[in-house]
Design a protein around this motif. Structure first.
Motif, PDB file in Angstrom:
ATOM      1  N   TYR A 254       0.871  -1.176   0.000  1.00 38.17           N
ATOM      2  CA  TYR A 254       0.000   0.000   0.000  1.00 38.17           C
ATOM      3  C   TYR A 254       0.910   1.228   0.000  1.00 38.17           C
ATOM      4  CZ  TYR A 254      -4.224  -2.798   0.900  1.00 38.17           C
ATOM      5  OH  TYR A 254      -5.276  -3.677   0.800  1.00 38.17           O
ATOM      6  N   ASP A 255       1.149   1.790   1.177  1.00 40.24           N
ATOM      7  CA  ASP A 255       2.167   2.821   1.362  1.00 40.24           C
ATOM      8  C   ASP A 255       2.589   2.777   2.820  1.00 40.24           C
ATOM      9  OD1 ASP A 255       0.515   4.746   2.978  1.00 40.24           O
ATOM     10  OD2 ASP A 255      -0.617   4.883   1.116  1.00 40.24           O
ATOM     11  N   ALA A 256       3.676   3.460   3.132  1.00 39.51           N
ATOM     12  CA  ALA A 256       4.259   3.350   4.468  1.00 39.51           C
ATOM     13  C   ALA A 256       3.272   3.748   5.560  1.00 39.51           C
ATOM     14  CB  ALA A 256       5.525   4.194   4.554  1.00 39.51           C
ATOM     15  N   MET A 257       2.593   4.873   5.376  1.00 36.16           N
ATOM     16  CA  MET A 257       1.696   5.348   6.416  1.00 36.16           C
ATOM     17  C   MET A 257       0.515   4.408   6.614  1.00 36.16           C
ATOM     18  SD  MET A 257       1.210   7.326   8.830  1.00 36.16           S
ATOM     19  CE  MET A 257       2.641   8.361   8.499  1.00 36.16           C
ATOM     20  N   HIS A 258       0.016   3.848   5.531  1.00 39.16           N
ATOM     21  CA  HIS A 258      -1.085   2.882   5.635  1.00 39.16           C
ATOM     22  C   HIS A 258      -0.650   1.699   6.496  1.00 39.16           C
ATOM     23  CE1 HIS A 258      -3.835  -0.369   4.543  1.00 39.16           C
ATOM     24  NE2 HIS A 258      -4.663   0.541   4.060  1.00 39.16           N
ATOM     25  N   SER A 259       0.553   1.193   6.254  1.00 38.27           N
ATOM     26  CA  SER A 259       1.032   0.038   7.006  1.00 38.27           C
ATOM     27  C   SER A 259       1.318   0.381   8.459  1.00 38.27           C
ATOM     28  CB  SER A 259       2.281  -0.540   6.333  1.00 38.27           C
ATOM     29  OG  SER A 259       1.945  -1.128   5.091  1.00 38.27           O
ATOM     30  N   VAL A 260       1.815   1.583   8.723  1.00 38.62           N
ATOM     31  CA  VAL A 260       2.040   2.018  10.109  1.00 38.62           C
ATOM     32  C   VAL A 260       0.723   2.006  10.875  1.00 38.62           C
ATOM     33  CG1 VAL A 260       2.607   4.013  11.557  1.00 38.62           C
ATOM     34  CG2 VAL A 260       4.113   3.383   9.670  1.00 38.62           C
ATOM     35  N   LYS A 261      -0.335   2.511  10.244  1.00 38.73           N
ATOM     36  CA  LYS A 261      -1.645   2.554  10.896  1.00 38.73           C
ATOM     37  C   LYS A 261      -2.224   1.147  11.061  1.00 38.73           C
ATOM     38  CE  LYS A 261      -2.844   7.208   9.266  1.00 38.73           C
ATOM     39  NZ  LYS A 261      -3.757   8.003   8.406  1.00 38.73           N
ATOM     40  N   SER A 262      -2.030   0.296  10.055  1.00 44.02           N
ATOM     41  CA  SER A 262      -2.527  -1.083  10.151  1.00 44.02           C
ATOM     42  C   SER A 262      -1.891  -1.802  11.323  1.00 44.02           C
ATOM     43  CB  SER A 262      -2.230  -1.848   8.858  1.00 44.02           C
ATOM     44  OG  SER A 262      -3.012  -1.390   7.780  1.00 44.02           O
ATOM     45  N   ILE A 263      -0.571  -1.678  11.449  1.00 41.87           N
ATOM     46  CA  ILE A 263       0.151  -2.366  12.511  1.00 41.87           C
ATOM     47  C   ILE A 263      -0.237  -1.812  13.874  1.00 41.87           C
ATOM     48  CG2 ILE A 263       2.466  -2.710  13.481  1.00 41.87           C
ATOM     49  CD1 ILE A 263       3.405  -2.837  10.490  1.00 41.87           C
ATOM     50  N   ALA A 264      -0.490  -0.507  13.935  1.00 39.04           N
ATOM     51  CA  ALA A 264      -0.925   0.091  15.202  1.00 39.04           C
ATOM     52  C   ALA A 264      -2.267  -0.500  15.648  1.00 39.04           C
ATOM     53  CB  ALA A 264      -1.045   1.606  15.053  1.00 39.04           C
ATOM     54  N   ARG A 265      -3.077  -0.917  14.693  1.00 40.43           N
ATOM     55  CA  ARG A 265      -4.357  -1.566  15.007  1.00 40.43           C
ATOM     56  C   ARG A 265      -4.191  -3.067  15.235  1.00 40.43           C
ATOM     57  NH1 ARG A 265      -5.976   1.585  10.513  1.00 40.43           N
ATOM     58  NH2 ARG A 265      -6.012  -0.292   9.218  1.00 40.43           N
ATOM     59  N   GLY A 266      -2.987  -3.560  15.028  1.00 42.44           N
ATOM     60  CA  GLY A 266      -2.736  -4.974  15.219  1.00 42.44           C
ATOM     61  C   GLY A 266      -3.250  -5.846  14.102  1.00 42.44           C
ATOM     62  N   GLU A 267      -3.246  -5.316  12.888  1.00 39.75           N
ATOM     63  CA  GLU A 267      -3.777  -6.081  11.763  1.00 39.75           C
ATOM     64  C   GLU A 267      -3.099  -5.695  10.463  1.00 39.75           C
ATOM     65  OE1 GLU A 267      -7.914  -4.946  11.744  1.00 39.75           O
ATOM     66  OE2 GLU A 267      -7.536  -3.198  10.456  1.00 39.75           O
ATOM     67  N   LEU A 268      -3.432  -6.432   9.416  1.00 36.02           N
ATOM     68  CA  LEU A 268      -3.032  -6.095   8.058  1.00 36.02           C
ATOM     69  C   LEU A 268      -4.284  -6.077   7.195  1.00 36.02           C
ATOM     70  CD1 LEU A 268       0.110  -8.374   7.507  1.00 36.02           C
ATOM     71  CD2 LEU A 268       0.115  -5.896   7.867  1.00 36.02           C
ATOM     72  N   ALA A 269      -4.359  -5.137   6.274  1.00 41.17           N
ATOM     73  CA  ALA A 269      -5.478  -5.092   5.344  1.00 41.17           C
ATOM     74  C   ALA A 269      -5.345  -6.242   4.351  1.00 41.17           C
ATOM     75  CB  ALA A 269      -5.505  -3.752   4.610  1.00 41.17           C
ATOM     76  N   ARG A 270      -6.379  -6.502   3.580  1.00 41.74           N
ATOM     77  CA  ARG A 270      -6.324  -7.575   2.588  1.00 41.74           C
ATOM     78  C   ARG A 270      -5.183  -7.320   1.612  1.00 41.74           C
ATOM     79  NH1 ARG A 270     -12.242  -6.042   0.228  1.00 41.74           N
ATOM     80  NH2 ARG A 270     -11.768  -3.936  -0.538  1.00 41.74           N
ATOM     81  N   TRP A 271      -4.444  -8.364   1.333  1.00 42.78           N
ATOM     82  CA  TRP A 271      -3.307  -8.317   0.425  1.00 42.78           C
ATOM     83  C   TRP A 271      -2.293  -7.240   0.795  1.00 42.78           C
ATOM     84  CZ3 TRP A 271      -3.358 -12.692  -1.838  1.00 42.78           C
ATOM     85  CH2 TRP A 271      -4.544 -13.267  -2.295  1.00 42.78           C
ATOM     86  N   GLU A 272      -2.180  -6.961   2.077  1.00 40.59           N
ATOM     87  CA  GLU A 272      -1.178  -5.977   2.513  1.00 40.59           C
ATOM     88  C   GLU A 272       0.118  -6.703   2.876  1.00 40.59           C
ATOM     89  OE1 GLU A 272      -0.628  -2.041   5.325  1.00 40.59           O
ATOM     90  OE2 GLU A 272      -2.287  -3.424   5.736  1.00 40.59           O
ATOM     91  N   GLY A 273       1.207  -6.238   2.317  1.00 34.62           N
ATOM     92  CA  GLY A 273       2.523  -6.747   2.650  1.00 34.62           C
ATOM     93  C   GLY A 273       3.412  -5.600   3.060  1.00 34.62           C
ATOM     94  N   VAL A 274       4.238  -5.814   4.063  1.00 33.90           N
ATOM     95  CA  VAL A 274       5.100  -4.739   4.536  1.00 33.90           C
ATOM     96  C   VAL A 274       6.453  -5.306   4.956  1.00 33.90           C
ATOM     97  CG1 VAL A 274       4.067  -4.914   6.848  1.00 33.90           C
ATOM     98  CG2 VAL A 274       5.272  -2.835   6.202  1.00 33.90           C
ATOM     99  N   VAL A 275       7.487  -4.551   4.637  1.00 39.30           N
ATOM    100  CA  VAL A 275       8.862  -4.900   4.976  1.00 39.30           C
ATOM    101  C   VAL A 275       9.351  -3.875   5.996  1.00 39.30           C
ATOM    102  CG1 VAL A 275      11.172  -5.376   4.086  1.00 39.30           C
ATOM    103  CG2 VAL A 275       9.170  -5.749   2.622  1.00 39.30           C
ATOM    104  N   ILE A 276       9.766  -4.348   7.158  1.00 39.67           N
ATOM    105  CA  ILE A 276      10.043  -3.458   8.285  1.00 39.67           C
ATOM    106  C   ILE A 276      11.469  -3.650   8.780  1.00 39.67           C
ATOM    107  CG2 ILE A 276       9.375  -2.861  10.644  1.00 39.67           C
ATOM    108  CD1 ILE A 276       6.584  -4.042   9.957  1.00 39.67           C
TER     109      ILE A 276
END
Length: 248
Positions: free
Chosen positions: A224-246
């Motif tokens: 998605y984008d960095a900010m989207h993934s930061v918010k997803s992780i803060a909620r303790g989840e990943l959106a559909r088909w979300e991948g993130v490298v940290i």
């Protein structure tokens, strides 16, 4: 040992059609599958068309298939009493020709198989969706599957942790999330992806690694984008088909 990494090839259906979503979420699932493959330990292979998210052709008849294996399988099923529409559905799901359609270079006739000013019909029908899915459309699109592949390849070239670091599986029991770390000395990178079309809770071992939260600069890449993934992780989840490298 050293692995050869691939999801699809000339004998297998297109990876997005087989494991992803070749409809609405084609781009997102193509990026997610690429993230899994290219950040593992080994040498990743890009089979022609994967880098633009090509999918299985929407053929409507067994006459569209060239591969003798598909044609023979259809005949054997029919001879065994399987209804024609069911036999065709079975063959279409697994046919080797799914990945053998010509590379979709552009939206021109036959998808740029030969020179645009003198188009020549290829040995097998071009996927009709080449008008929308083609290399020319993706080259300069910053959000395209092609651009995402370039980022993944650059990461392998520029990071010793990704190119040669140790690999460790996380969330082994999850039926949605695939996660692993790559480690090189004191450097550790976490790769976590949701391989489904519904949101997924972060597995406990992944959540523990991220218990202190994730900041924007730590996100090396996101489908998605960095900010989207930061918010997803803060909620303790990943959106559909979300991948993130940290970067841990």
């Amino acid at each position: 040992g050293w692995n050869s990494l691939f999801i699809g090839n000339h004998d297998l259906p297109r990876q997005v059609s087989r494991y992803g979503d070749d409809g609405v979420h084609r781009v997102a699932s193509a990026k997610t599958l690429a993230t899994v493959l290219h950040l593992m330990k080994g040498t990743p292979y890009v089979y022609q068309g994967e880098e633009i998210g090509m999918v299985d052709p929407a053929y409507e008849s067994i006459d569209d298939y060239v591969d003798v294996e598909a044609v023979n399988a259809y005949r054997e099923l029919a001879d065994a009493g399987v209804a024609p529409e069911d036999a065709f559905a079975i063959v279409r799901a697994k046919a080797r020709d799914n990945a053998r359609t010509p590379m979709q270079w552009d939206a021109s006739k036959y998808a740029g198989f030969t020179a645009p000013d003198a188009p020549v019909e290829p040995w097998i029908s071009v996927n009709p969706n080449h008008v929308e899915i083609n290399a020319a459309e993706e080259f300069d699109d910053p959000d395209s599957v092609y651009t995402f592949y370039k980022k993944l390849i650059a990461m392998r070239h520029n990071s010793a942790t990704i190119s040669t670091g140790e690999w460790h599986l996380l969330a082994a029991d999850s039926d949605q999330v695939y996660a692993f770390t790559r480690t090189n000395g004191d450097d550790t990178i976490l790769v976590v992806v949701n391989l489904t079309d519904r949101s997924a809770a972060l597995p406990s071992d992944v959540a523990e690694l991220l218990s202190d939260g994730v900041s924007d600069p730590q996100v090396l890449l996101s489908t998605y984008d960095a900010m989207h993934s930061v918010k997803s992780i803060a909620r303790g989840e990943l959106a559909r088909w979300e991948g993130v490298v940290i970067q841990l």
